[in-house]
Design a protein around this motif. Sequence first.
Motif, mmCIF file in Angstrom:
data_model
loop_
_atom_site.group_PDB
_atom_site.id
_atom_site.type_symbol
_atom_site.label_atom_id
_atom_site.label_comp_id
_atom_site.label_asym_id
_atom_site.label_seq_id
_atom_site.Cartn_x
_atom_site.Cartn_y
_atom_site.Cartn_z
ATOM 1 N N SER A 134 0.849 -1.183 0.000
ATOM 2 C CA SER A 134 0.000 0.000 0.000
ATOM 3 C C SER A 134 0.885 1.233 0.000
ATOM 4 O O SER A 134 1.722 1.408 0.882
ATOM 5 C CB SER A 134 -0.916 0.006 1.226
ATOM 6 O OG SER A 134 -1.634 1.226 1.300
ATOM 7 N N VAL A 135 0.715 2.108 -0.997
ATOM 8 C CA VAL A 135 1.572 3.292 -1.099
ATOM 9 C C VAL A 135 1.081 4.430 -0.213
ATOM 10 O O VAL A 135 1.827 5.371 0.066
ATOM 11 C CB VAL A 135 1.672 3.784 -2.561
ATOM 12 C CG1 VAL A 135 2.256 2.708 -3.447
ATOM 13 C CG2 VAL A 135 0.316 4.229 -3.085
ATOM 14 N N SER A 136 -0.169 4.373 0.221
ATOM 15 C CA SER A 136 -0.733 5.468 1.003
ATOM 16 C C SER A 136 -1.006 5.077 2.451
ATOM 17 O O SER A 136 -1.512 5.890 3.229
ATOM 18 C CB SER A 136 -2.041 5.938 0.354
ATOM 19 O OG SER A 136 -2.964 4.875 0.283
ATOM 20 N N ARG B 178 1.076 -2.437 -6.337
ATOM 21 C CA ARG B 178 1.017 -1.303 -5.420
ATOM 22 C C ARG B 178 -0.416 -0.793 -5.348
ATOM 23 O O ARG B 178 -1.014 -0.445 -6.367
ATOM 24 C CB ARG B 178 1.985 -0.210 -5.856
ATOM 25 C CG ARG B 178 3.422 -0.720 -5.934
ATOM 26 C CD ARG B 178 4.436 0.385 -6.143
ATOM 27 N NE ARG B 178 5.756 -0.185 -6.394
ATOM 28 C CZ ARG B 178 6.571 -0.635 -5.437
ATOM 29 N NH1 ARG B 178 6.215 -0.553 -4.169
ATOM 30 N NH2 ARG B 178 7.746 -1.159 -5.756
ATOM 31 N N GLY C 81 -3.122 1.913 -4.463
ATOM 32 C CA GLY C 81 -3.219 3.364 -4.399
ATOM 33 C C GLY C 81 -3.838 3.848 -5.692
ATOM 34 O O GLY C 81 -4.058 3.066 -6.624
ATOM 35 N N GLU D 30 -1.084 8.523 -7.463
ATOM 36 C CA GLU D 30 -0.138 8.352 -6.361
ATOM 37 C C GLU D 30 1.059 7.479 -6.736
ATOM 38 O O GLU D 30 2.054 7.464 -6.027
ATOM 39 C CB GLU D 30 -0.835 7.690 -5.163
ATOM 40 C CG GLU D 30 -1.925 8.511 -4.504
ATOM 41 C CD GLU D 30 -2.586 7.739 -3.392
ATOM 42 O OE1 GLU D 30 -2.446 8.164 -2.219
ATOM 43 O OE2 GLU D 30 -3.231 6.703 -3.661
ATOM 44 N N ILE D 31 0.953 6.747 -7.836
ATOM 45 C CA ILE D 31 1.944 5.727 -8.153
ATOM 46 C C ILE D 31 2.713 6.116 -9.405
ATOM 47 O O ILE D 31 2.124 6.299 -10.480
ATOM 48 C CB ILE D 31 1.268 4.361 -8.345
ATOM 49 C CG1 ILE D 31 0.477 3.982 -7.089
ATOM 50 C CG2 ILE D 31 2.306 3.283 -8.657
ATOM 51 C CD1 ILE D 31 -0.406 2.760 -7.270
#
Length: 208
Positions: free
Chosen positions: A40-42, A193, A195, A199-200
Amino acid sequence: MTMKSLCTIMLATAILLGCGSDRDSSSSPLRFEASREIVSVSGDVVPAEADLAIVWFQPDDTEFDEYLSTGGRLSDGAFVVEAPDPIPNEVISEIYGVATGLVVAFPKGEAPAPGPYTVIDPQQDDFFDDAIGVVNNHLIVYRNHDLNPALSSEGFAWWGDLFNDGYSCARAFEVVGGFDQLEPAACSSMVLRIGTPEEIEIVGGDWF
């Protein structure tokens, strides 16, 4: 880099289980163990379930920008990707003989319908509105013939020559002052990923 900058070539066939094997590419269907590389990027919780699709990018001069094939899922902390069989001919570049596809995640039951799409900007177009994740630095490559002889000349470095006919997983990387490149990679190295697309960062994208 936005997803639009990736739009240059397209598609694949067979079953790819979003990964865990180093099998060589082949014209026959490939099958890999499901990958548990999910980040998870966030900081949001990784969903228990999600649907996956492959977005194949525009080859040559077609009337569409991208072609989506559904098939695949995130479940029990692993993801599985299924590519279409047979591969739509219109997504394979007649010039370069390859197709490239990006793996995108959507909430369960909310993946767009399969088929061609014209996408101007993923931040404005509803094609990616429901996307919740992407495999951002690997692509699925399908190859069915060598580079057009008219473009082949001494000193012409073509990344497609690194791949066998059929399906492969590929790592994308940027080249300063030159075109971005792809190289064969173990499917087990793919990372999903979670998000929004904004965001990516999508690695690479300018293939020619």
